[in-house]
Write an enzyme that holds these catalytic residues in place. Structure first.
Site, PDB file in Angstrom:
ATOM      1  N   HIS A  44       0.853  -1.190   0.000  1.00  0.00           N
ATOM      2  CA  HIS A  44       0.000   0.000   0.000  1.00  0.00           C
ATOM      3  C   HIS A  44       0.893   1.246   0.000  1.00  0.00           C
ATOM      4  O   HIS A  44       2.114   1.139   0.160  1.00  0.00           O
ATOM      5  CB  HIS A  44      -0.929  -0.010   1.222  1.00  0.00           C
TER       6      HIS A  44
HETATM    7  C1  T46 Z   1       2.544   0.542   7.029  1.00  0.00           C
HETATM    8  C2  T46 Z   1       3.385  -0.656   7.240  1.00  0.00           C
HETATM    9  C3  T46 Z   1       4.842  -0.343   7.342  1.00  0.00           C
HETATM   10  C4  T46 Z   1      -4.604  -0.981  13.335  1.00  0.00           C
HETATM   11  O1  T46 Z   1      -5.770  -1.161  13.729  1.00  0.00           O
HETATM   12  N1  T46 Z   1      -3.855   0.043  13.866  1.00  0.00           N
HETATM   13  C5  T46 Z   1      -2.588   0.297  13.457  1.00  0.00           C
HETATM   14  O2  T46 Z   1      -1.949   1.243  13.966  1.00  0.00           O
HETATM   15  C6  T46 Z   1      -2.011  -0.539  12.448  1.00  0.00           C
HETATM   16  C7  T46 Z   1      -0.585  -0.282  11.965  1.00  0.00           C
HETATM   17  C8  T46 Z   1      -2.770  -1.553  11.931  1.00  0.00           C
HETATM   18  N2  T46 Z   1      -4.035  -1.762  12.370  1.00  0.00           N
HETATM   19  C9  T46 Z   1      -4.813  -2.874  11.811  1.00  0.00           C
HETATM   20  C10 T46 Z   1      -5.302  -2.662  10.379  1.00  0.00           C
HETATM   21  C11 T46 Z   1      -5.399  -4.056   9.846  1.00  0.00           C
HETATM   22  O3  T46 Z   1      -6.657  -4.610  10.187  1.00  0.00           O
HETATM   23  O4  T46 Z   1      -4.005  -4.043  11.768  1.00  0.00           O
HETATM   24  C12 T46 Z   1      -4.334  -4.825  10.629  1.00  0.00           C
HETATM   25  C13 T46 Z   1      -3.074  -5.097   9.803  1.00  0.00           C
HETATM   26  O5  T46 Z   1      -2.655  -3.874   9.196  1.00  0.00           O
HETATM   27  P1  T46 Z   1      -1.960  -3.826   7.772  1.00  0.00           P
HETATM   28  O6  T46 Z   1      -2.454  -4.924   6.929  1.00  0.00           O
HETATM   29  O7  T46 Z   1      -2.051  -2.429   7.245  1.00  0.00           O
HETATM   30  O8  T46 Z   1      -0.436  -4.145   8.197  1.00  0.00           O
HETATM   31  P2  T46 Z   1       0.871  -4.011   7.305  1.00  0.00           P
HETATM   32  O9  T46 Z   1       1.958  -4.695   8.037  1.00  0.00           O
HETATM   33  O10 T46 Z   1       0.607  -4.403   5.896  1.00  0.00           O
HETATM   34  O11 T46 Z   1       1.163  -2.411   7.276  1.00  0.00           O
HETATM   35  C14 T46 Z   1       1.594  -1.746   8.450  1.00  0.00           C
HETATM   36  C15 T46 Z   1       0.839  -0.424   8.597  1.00  0.00           C
HETATM   37  O12 T46 Z   1      -0.579  -0.681   8.637  1.00  0.00           O
HETATM   38  C16 T46 Z   1       1.125   0.516   7.448  1.00  0.00           C
HETATM   39  O13 T46 Z   1       0.654   1.806   7.743  1.00  0.00           O
HETATM   40  O14 T46 Z   1       2.949   1.489   6.364  1.00  0.00           O
HETATM   41  O15 T46 Z   1       2.985  -1.463   8.357  1.00  0.00           O
END
Ligand code: T46
Length: 142
Positions: free
Chosen positions: A58
């Site tokens: 993303h």
């Molecule tokens: C990024 C990279 C480096 C939350 O509810 N609160 C939070 O602060 C975060 C970070 C995530 N979430 C929830 C949202 C999703 O349901 O945790 C779940 C997994 O998140 P995501 O699929 O976005 O995780 P990554 O590892 O793909 O991305 C994360 C960060 O979300 C993103 O901002 O830049 O790490």
């Protein structure tokens, strides 16, 4: 792997190391000093038991972040829409700044990887662009 950053809106950030010999090392990150924004949120990613995991995929519209691999190692894929590269994060005091409008992935995690993220804002799903075609349209919006 050459960790020279060529994509837009990104750079490596090296935190100071205060070394105390065999008694350990301190690295420190201060707002607007080592980190180019005020930190509003800290999160960390760990328990990376799936060696095939690919996270991220993303870009953010407004959020700025700095990623540090404070244990183990992983790779960060960076794509500004024109240039793409991969860098390895493997030193606890060397992080990568992810500015706005930068497609990023995280993969090739070692099992003991702990990825620490310092972020400029609280979590807002509306700030994410999770579709690559939308990302390209967004950065070309003029
Ligand atoms: C990024 C990279 C480096 C939350 O509810 N609160 C939070 O602060 C975060 C970070 C995530 N979430 C929830 C949202 C999703 O349901 O945790 C779940 C997994 O998140 P995501 O699929 O976005 O995780 P990554 O590892 O793909 O991305 C994360 C960060 O979300 C993103 O901002 O830049 O790490």
């Amino acid at each position: 792997m050459d960790n020279k950053i060529i994509v837009k809106n990104s750079k490596l950030i090296e935190l100071p190391k205060i070394e105390d010999g065999i008694d350990g090392t301190i690295s420190v990150a201060e707002n607007f000093n080592h980190i180019p924004f005020a930190i509003k949120r800290v999160y960390y990613i760990y328990d990376l038991l799936n060696q095939q995991a690919v996270r991220g995929k993303h870009a953010h519209k407004k959020l700025e972040q700095v990623l540090f691999c404070i244990n183990g190692l992983c790779e960060i894929g960076l794509d500004d829409g024109s240039n793409r590269q991969h860098i390895v994060l493997e030193k606890p005091n060397i992080g990568v700044y992810l500015g706005v409008e930068l497609w990023h992935t995280m993969d090739r995690f070692s099992r003991n990887c702990i990825l620490l993220v310092l972020a400029s804002d609280v979590y807002k799903e509306g700030d994410y662009i999770r579709n690559y075609e939308e990302f390209i349209k967004y950065i070309k919006r003029g």
